[in-house]
Design a protein around this motif. Sequence first.
Motif, short mmCIF file in Angstrom:
data_model
loop_
_atom_site.label_atom_id
_atom_site.label_comp_id
_atom_site.label_asym_id
_atom_site.label_seq_id
_atom_site.Cartn_x
_atom_site.Cartn_y
_atom_site.Cartn_z
N UNK A 73 0.72 -1.27 -0.02
CA UNK A 73 -0.05 -0.28 0.64
C UNK A 73 0.47 1.50 -0.55
N UNK A 74 1.83 1.73 0.53
CA UNK A 74 2.69 2.33 0.54
C UNK A 74 3.27 2.91 -0.37
N UNK A 75 3.77 1.68 -1.25
CA UNK A 75 4.29 1.15 -2.39
C UNK A 75 3.45 2.15 -3.40
N UNK A 76 2.27 1.86 -3.46
CA UNK A 76 1.63 2.23 -4.28
C UNK A 76 0.87 4.08 -3.89
N UNK A 77 1.56 4.43 -2.64
CA UNK A 77 0.76 5.43 -2.41
C UNK A 77 2.36 6.50 -2.83
N UNK A 78 3.26 6.23 -3.33
CA UNK A 78 4.31 6.45 -4.16
C UNK A 78 4.12 6.43 -5.23
N UNK A 79 3.76 5.83 -5.47
CA UNK A 79 3.29 5.64 -7.15
C UNK A 79 2.85 6.76 -7.77
N UNK A 80 1.58 6.66 -6.78
CA UNK A 80 0.53 8.06 -7.35
C UNK A 80 1.25 9.10 -6.88
N UNK A 81 1.89 9.46 -5.97
CA UNK A 81 2.73 10.19 -5.93
C UNK A 81 3.85 10.74 -7.36
N UNK A 82 4.63 9.79 -7.16
CA UNK A 82 5.61 9.79 -8.92
C UNK A 82 4.66 10.08 -9.56
N UNK A 83 3.73 9.48 -9.68
CA UNK A 83 2.62 9.60 -11.81
C UNK A 83 2.40 11.32 -11.32
N UNK A 84 1.79 11.83 -10.23
CA UNK A 84 1.58 12.98 -10.50
C UNK A 84 2.27 13.87 -10.27
N UNK A 85 3.47 13.73 -9.95
CA UNK A 85 5.39 14.48 -10.26
C UNK A 85 5.22 14.59 -11.34
N UNK A 86 4.84 13.17 -12.57
CA UNK A 86 4.95 13.57 -14.53
C UNK A 86 6.59 12.84 -14.27
N UNK A 87 6.40 12.26 -15.88
CA UNK A 87 7.96 11.83 -16.16
C UNK A 87 8.32 12.53 -17.13
N UNK A 88 9.95 12.39 -17.66
CA UNK A 88 9.69 13.25 -18.70
C UNK A 88 11.08 12.27 -19.42
N UNK A 89 11.34 12.70 -20.88
CA UNK A 89 13.00 12.54 -21.27
C UNK A 89 13.95 13.00 -20.84
N UNK A 173 -3.01 8.35 -11.37
CA UNK A 173 -2.41 8.46 -10.43
C UNK A 173 -3.53 8.18 -9.04
N UNK A 174 -4.40 8.90 -9.68
CA UNK A 174 -5.93 8.55 -8.52
C UNK A 174 -6.46 6.60 -8.13
N UNK A 175 -5.80 5.87 -9.15
CA UNK A 175 -6.19 4.63 -9.14
C UNK A 175 -4.49 4.64 -8.29
N UNK A 176 -4.12 4.84 -8.10
CA UNK A 176 -3.21 4.23 -7.53
C UNK A 176 -3.07 4.81 -6.36
N UNK A 177 -3.92 5.42 -5.65
CA UNK A 177 -4.18 5.77 -4.49
C UNK A 177 -5.09 5.24 -3.83
N UNK A 178 -5.99 5.26 -4.21
CA UNK A 178 -7.74 3.84 -4.41
C UNK A 178 -6.55 2.78 -4.39
N UNK A 179 -5.85 1.82 -5.01
CA UNK A 179 -4.70 0.63 -4.62
C UNK A 179 -3.93 0.92 -3.23
N UNK A 180 -3.67 2.00 -2.87
CA UNK A 180 -2.67 2.39 -1.95
C UNK A 180 -4.15 2.11 -0.76
N UNK A 181 -5.29 2.77 -0.54
CA UNK A 181 -6.30 2.41 0.73
C UNK A 181 -6.71 1.44 0.72
N UNK A 182 -6.70 0.93 -0.13
CA UNK A 182 -7.09 -1.01 -0.01
C UNK A 182 -5.85 -1.93 0.53
#
Length: 236
Positions: A73-89, A173-182
């Motif tokens: 769950x904590x990992x999913x929370x981090x993934x959600x934050x990572x996704x909001x941050x955005x990725x770039x090449x 990110x919203x889906x990741x946060x849902x997975x984290x809470x679950x």
Amino acid sequence: MIAALLISFGVIFVAELGDKSQLMAMTFALRYRWWIVLAAIFAATTAVHLVSVVVGHFLGLSIPAEWMGIIGGMAMLLFGLWTIRGDELDGEESGKADRVGASVFFAVMSSFFLAELGDKTMLATITLAADNNWLGVWIGSTIGMVGADALAIIVGATLGHRLPERAISLGAAVLFFVFAIWLITEALVNAHSLTTSLIVGAVAVVVTAAGVVWIRRTHARRARELREREQLVERV
């Protein structure tokens, strides 16, 4: 196994939306034949996720089930934050598409393999394999990532412009946060420990606060770099 396959497919497909691997896939597909690019992505993903499920499987054997749920769950929370941050090449990754020589397949495969090492999709696969059937996770995560990158290739090839990354990233990110809470809620119910609940809650608050600071600093840096580029263009 089927449940692990479906869960892994969904989580990794979501994780890949707006990720730099999609940008790389789109970039390569605009220059080379799409089936060669997709085959190279499949080969690289199969190898990376095999390493991930082996690590996750043996990690899961040594950690209690409720703690694996909390860690997941904590990992999913981090993934959600990572996704909001955005990725770039970065410059090196975007340049790889321009420097490919005769062996397109091996160049694309090596680029994706190196790009995925330590990426959030690899970490998500490790997390899933720690608490699910490793073979199902391997197959599902591989199909999920290849499917998401194939979507980027199709859209890039047909429309010729970038995906609406910000909207997609926020949805993921919203889906990741849902997975984290679950995952965290389920683990805490099984743990039956007030102390554990308080510790996990405190850690979640700290992680979220640190993530918000990280996101704000990243966006401020990108805005500053954009202004500097615009000023440089105006001077020229």
